[in-house]
Design a protein around this motif. Structure first.
Motif: not given
Length: 439
Positions: A353-357
């Motif tokens: 999710i960190v990579e995504d958002l």
């Protein structure tokens, strides 16, 4: 100093009526007003840091009849508000208070100043005849660190911090330092330490945030994202799967809260919208998995702890959308737990999710936040399910680190160092828009 999971819940998870930035401004003026013998104000002046300014500019204040603005929040806090209610300070708004506040604004007695230094900070100075009262809020939205009347410090007020620390730091600073030193395995183990009292408290948070979601679904408040998703599902234009269910419930609550519904949210890490994101996606997916209520509540407890952990690295307010990277990380950790994942799956989900958002900016609190919570809720489900399928972002990718702990540290570096100019630019654009509207 050692803390417990109960300490984290007590300090990081509290009820908040309305967006916490304008509420903090109202709390500051209410605290100062409580020192004065009367309610006839000659002037009300507040100084706020750039992020309070950014987040309090445009969001609707609950119970105000659609009013918004820092000056409005300051005026409302002056009349009839009980500062001992903390972030529920505006609960007692009524027509009489609204009329008095409008009069104060129309007479031009409220002045808002931008304090250039970053870091959550609000000074409220009220003048009434010969009397001058001042309050200072710092570090946390409800942390009143100073009260003065006519230049004399007030030291025995129940509004001031009651738990001094031996280090000279605030209790929250010590908690955040302790959180930053934890490993994900240690955090994961904390779930087992939640007792019946904690679980009851977590359920109260669910109930409060569900009321906001139900309001948003019923009335289509704010942008009406939640209600629109509801219609699209009924029209069979969207499939009602786990991600859609999480997005629907979470965005509906944000619609209600950002639309000014007079219902408190159970916040997380200083933000009501963080609380919606940390709690509601997990509650929304419970009907898709085998579970008991205790497991759901433990997953929500884990979500709050992870949210606090990430915020301890990124800071309370910044140019990074905390609902995406902090509460989103919390939600995906809780979802991973609920669907049977272990600590390794949780670590992978947080990286995903960190990579995504990571690039989602915070451009202030407003109705449009429902879109970001919609994105965060769906991404939280996706990141968890991907991790359970063995899909995890590689350590060589971008800001993703060799470990999840390192990844969160990198997010902190990005927030504190890399996004400083971005934050200034966001505020500059918003101020120019506000000035253009006033012409």
């Amino acid at each position: 100093m050692e803390f417990t999971v109960k300490d984290i819940l007590e300090m990081e998870v509290v009820l908040a009526l309305g967006c916490t930035e304008p509420v903090a401004v109202a709390l500051g003026t209410a605290a100062a007003a409580s020192l004065l013998p009367g309610k006839n104000f000659d002037s009300v002046e507040v100084w706020v840091d750039p992020n309070i300014y950014k987040n309090a500019m445009a969001v609707t204040i609950p119970g105000s009849g659609g009013m918004a603005g820092i000056d409005t929040a300051a005026a409302l806090g002056c009349y009839g508000s009980d500062p001992q209610r903390g972030l529920e300070v505006l609960e007692s708004l009524n027509d009489d208070v609204l009329e008095k506040a409008k009069g104060l604004l129309q007479e031009g007695k409220v002045k808002v100043n931008l304090r250039e230094e970053h870091g959550l900070y609000i000074i409220s100075r009220l003048t009434s005849g010969q009397d001058v009262a001042e309050s200072v809020i710092a570090d946390l939205h409800n942390n009143i660190i100073s009260l003065t009347l006519n230049g004399e410090a007030i030291t025995d007020s129940p509004l001031l911090p009651q738990k001094p620390t031996t280090s000279g730091n605030s209790l929250m600073e010590e908690l955040e330092e302790w959180l930053r030193g934890l490993t994900l395995d240690e955090i994961y183990d904390m779930v087992d330490h939640l007792d019946d009292e904690d679980l009851k408290f977590l359920k109260e948070g669910v109930d409060h945030n569900l009321r906001l979601a139900e309001h948003g679904l019923k009335y289509g408040s704010g942008l009406g994202i939640g209600k629109a998703i509801d219609r699209l599902v009924k029209q069979k234009l969207l499939v009602n799967d786990m991600a859609t269910s999480a997005r629907r419930l979470t965005s509906a609550a944000a619609d209600a809260r950002m639309g000014g519904a007079k219902l408190p949210a159970m916040s997380s890490a200083g933000s009501g919208n963080h609380g919606l994101t940390a709690i509601l996606p997990i509650w929304a997916i419970k009907d898709y998995v085998d579970h008991d209520e205790e497991s759901v509540l433990r997953a929500i407890g884990l979500s709050h702890i992870i949210t606090a952990y990430v915020k301890a690295h990124t800071g309370r307010l910044s140019a990074v959308c905390g609902c995406s990277v902090a509460a989103g990380a919390g939600a995906t950790a809780g979802i991973t737990y609920l669907v049977g994942g272990d600590a390794n799956h949780m670590a992978g989900a947080i990286k995903n999710i960190v990579e995504d958002l990571a690039g989602v900016i915070c451009d202030g609190a407003k109705a449009g936040c429902a879109l970001k919570l919609n994105t965060a809720a769906g991404a939280a489900v996706q990141a968890a399910l991907f991790s359970l399928q063995g899909i995890n972002v590689k350590d060589t990718d971008g800001i993703v680190g060799m470990s999840t702990e390192n990844t969160v540290q990198n997010m902190g570096t990005l927030s504190h160092q890399g996004m400083v100019e971005t934050d200034k630019t966001i505020l500059k654009i918003m101020l120019e828009k506000e000035q253009a509207r006033k012409k």
